[in-house]
Design an enzyme around this catalytic site. Structure first.
Site, PDB file in Angstrom:
ATOM      1  N   GLU A 145      -6.116  -4.646  10.332  1.00 32.21           N
ATOM      2  CA  GLU A 145      -5.061  -3.669  10.595  1.00 32.21           C
ATOM      3  C   GLU A 145      -5.375  -2.913  11.884  1.00 32.21           C
ATOM      4  O   GLU A 145      -6.144  -1.939  11.860  1.00 32.21           O
ATOM      5  CB  GLU A 145      -4.960  -2.671   9.444  1.00 32.21           C
ATOM      6  CG  GLU A 145      -4.637  -3.307   8.107  1.00 32.21           C
ATOM      7  CD  GLU A 145      -3.999  -2.299   7.157  1.00 32.21           C
ATOM      8  OE1 GLU A 145      -2.879  -2.559   6.715  1.00 32.21           O
ATOM      9  OE2 GLU A 145      -4.616  -1.261   6.895  1.00 32.21           O
ATOM     10  N   ASN A 197       0.868  -1.177   0.000  1.00 31.80           N
ATOM     11  CA  ASN A 197       0.000   0.000   0.000  1.00 31.80           C
ATOM     12  C   ASN A 197       0.908   1.231   0.000  1.00 31.80           C
ATOM     13  O   ASN A 197       1.441   1.607   1.038  1.00 31.80           O
ATOM     14  CB  ASN A 197      -0.895  -0.029   1.245  1.00 31.80           C
ATOM     15  CG  ASN A 197      -1.779   1.197   1.345  1.00 31.80           C
ATOM     16  OD1 ASN A 197      -1.867   1.987   0.405  1.00 31.80           O
ATOM     17  ND2 ASN A 197      -2.432   1.363   2.488  1.00 31.80           N
ATOM     18  N   GLY A 247       1.975   2.284  10.822  1.00 30.70           N
ATOM     19  CA  GLY A 247       2.955   3.356  10.678  1.00 30.70           C
ATOM     20  C   GLY A 247       3.610   3.764  11.983  1.00 30.70           C
ATOM     21  O   GLY A 247       4.288   4.788  12.050  1.00 30.70           O
ATOM     22  N   HIS A 264      -9.741   1.402   4.182  1.00 24.38           N
ATOM     23  CA  HIS A 264      -8.518   1.558   4.977  1.00 24.38           C
ATOM     24  C   HIS A 264      -8.795   2.507   6.146  1.00 24.38           C
ATOM     25  O   HIS A 264      -9.574   3.455   6.004  1.00 24.38           O
ATOM     26  CB  HIS A 264      -7.391   2.103   4.090  1.00 24.38           C
ATOM     27  CG  HIS A 264      -6.069   2.078   4.777  1.00 24.38           C
ATOM     28  ND1 HIS A 264      -5.689   3.051   5.662  1.00 24.38           N
ATOM     29  CD2 HIS A 264      -5.072   1.170   4.746  1.00 24.38           C
ATOM     30  CE1 HIS A 264      -4.491   2.751   6.144  1.00 24.38           C
ATOM     31  NE2 HIS A 264      -4.089   1.607   5.599  1.00 24.38           N
ATOM     32  N   SER A 313       2.843  -2.145  10.462  1.00 24.83           N
ATOM     33  CA  SER A 313       4.285  -2.238  10.706  1.00 24.83           C
ATOM     34  C   SER A 313       4.891  -3.603  10.364  1.00 24.83           C
ATOM     35  O   SER A 313       5.814  -4.066  11.048  1.00 24.83           O
ATOM     36  CB  SER A 313       4.614  -1.828  12.144  1.00 24.83           C
ATOM     37  OG  SER A 313       4.198  -0.488  12.372  1.00 24.83           O
ATOM     38  N   LYS A 347       0.112   4.226  -0.405  1.00 27.51           N
ATOM     39  CA  LYS A 347      -0.556   5.430   0.115  1.00 27.51           C
ATOM     40  C   LYS A 347      -0.225   6.622  -0.793  1.00 27.51           C
ATOM     41  O   LYS A 347      -0.082   6.437  -2.002  1.00 27.51           O
ATOM     42  CB  LYS A 347      -0.167   5.673   1.581  1.00 27.51           C
ATOM     43  CG  LYS A 347      -0.356   4.418   2.430  1.00 27.51           C
ATOM     44  CD  LYS A 347      -0.220   4.656   3.902  1.00 27.51           C
ATOM     45  CE  LYS A 347      -0.396   3.332   4.646  1.00 27.51           C
ATOM     46  NZ  LYS A 347      -0.418   3.499   6.090  1.00 27.51           N
ATOM     47  N   GLU A 361      -7.249   4.900   7.290  1.00 26.00           N
ATOM     48  CA  GLU A 361      -7.018   6.328   6.985  1.00 26.00           C
ATOM     49  C   GLU A 361      -8.203   6.921   6.233  1.00 26.00           C
ATOM     50  O   GLU A 361      -8.528   8.094   6.398  1.00 26.00           O
ATOM     51  CB  GLU A 361      -5.705   6.481   6.196  1.00 26.00           C
ATOM     52  CG  GLU A 361      -4.501   6.245   7.100  1.00 26.00           C
ATOM     53  CD  GLU A 361      -3.298   5.627   6.416  1.00 26.00           C
ATOM     54  OE1 GLU A 361      -3.209   5.673   5.176  1.00 26.00           O
ATOM     55  OE2 GLU A 361      -2.437   5.080   7.133  1.00 26.00           O
TER      56      GLU A 361
HETATM   57  P1  PGA Z   1       2.377   0.290   7.760  1.00 22.75           P
HETATM   58  O1  PGA Z   1       0.950   0.555   7.056  1.00 22.75           O
HETATM   59  O2  PGA Z   1       2.902  -0.984   7.184  1.00 22.75           O
HETATM   60  O3  PGA Z   1       3.206   1.481   7.376  1.00 22.75           O
HETATM   61  O4  PGA Z   1       2.125   0.200   9.222  1.00 22.75           O
HETATM   62  C1  PGA Z   1       0.071  -0.504   6.841  1.00 22.75           C
HETATM   63  C2  PGA Z   1      -1.180   0.013   6.179  1.00 22.75           C
HETATM   64  O5  PGA Z   1      -1.651   1.101   6.544  1.00 22.75           O
HETATM   65  O6  PGA Z   1      -1.733  -0.640   5.274  1.00 22.75           O
END
Ligand code: PGA
Length: 253
Positions: A169, A9, A175, A97, A215, A11, A99
């Protein structure tokens, strides 16, 4: 056998030049995907067509959109429909997601509609769920995730749900560098599978891929993916570094 999936992803990261270089490095790397293993790259909208050309007919590698609109067409300036995605041969789309839920206020009801739109066009939704930190600290994460699944996926029938990929998630792990332990991931994945089993039957639930996200890195992917109910990962930060993501793909079971 369930699909094992390493999904990147990106983003809102990478210029076209950076993204092209990153994808070329991964596509050109020494990766052996068996029949049930897949690498998927959720890239920003402007790069979908070119990224799809880059992966070409490389077996078991696909491009995904990061979002779609819940309506098929119309006066929604700035939005992208599943009809458009299907017309450029995109077969996967991330839906819901955290976000998108947090910053764009997407609701479980809207996400149910997005899942429907994807399935109508033969696009596999990668449906994201997961709890915020306060819910985890209160110990009510199982109920929280059950509601997300219930309100966005339980209107589907047994055939349709098997076309959905689920990504768990935990928001507190996205993140933050704070990965859920392999045990925490397995516990929630087993919970999700049992919720699916109650609703759709055990045989159906056994066919649904459930990815872990939050992560995931080259160094921890193998341990997380080795859990019996974890079928791969949805990866943000580490998917922007080719060597890391290649290691993550190679950690699929
Ligand atoms: P990350 O993000 O691996 O940077 O924690 C995962 C995601 O949001 O899909």
């Amino acid at each position: 056998m369930r699909k094992q999936i390493a999904a990147a992803n990106w983003k809102m990261n990478n210029t076209l030049e950076e993204g092209t270089k990153l994808l070329n490095e991964i596509v050109g790397a020494d990766i052996q995907l068996s029949d049930n293993q897949f690498a998927i790259f959720a890239v920003p909208f402007p790069y979908l067509i070119i990224a799809d050309q880059q992966v070409g007919d490389k077996s078991n590698m696909f491009i995904a959109a990061q979002n779609c609109h819940n309506k098929m067409a119309g006066a929604y300036t700035g939005e992208v429909s599943v009809d458009m995605l299907a017309s450029i041969h995109i077969h996967y789309c991330v839906v819901g997601h955290s976000e998108r839920r947090e910053y764009f206020l997407e609701t479980n009801q809207q996400l149910a509609e997005k899942v429907d739109r994807c399935l109508e066009k033969g696009i596999t939704p990668i449906f994201c769920c997961g709890e915020p930190l306060a819910i985890r600290e209160a110990g009510t994460q199982n109920d929280y995730v059950s509601v997300q699944l219930n309100e966005s996926l339980f209107h589907l029938d047994a055939e349709a749900i098997q076309k959905v990929v689920i990504a768990y998630e935990p928001i507190w792990a996205i993140g933050t560098g704070k990965t859920a332990t392999a045990t925490q991931a397995q516990e929630m994945h087993a919970h999700i599978r049992s919720v699916l089993s109650n609703q759709f039957g055990e045989g159906v639930a056994a066919n649904i891929s459930i990815l872990y996200g939050g992560s995931v890195k080259g160094a921890n992917a193998k341990e997380i993916f080795s859990q019996p109910d974890v079928d791969g990962g949805l990866v943000g930060g580490a998917s922007l570094i080719s060597s890391e993501f290649v290691q993550i793909i190679n950690a699929l079971k």
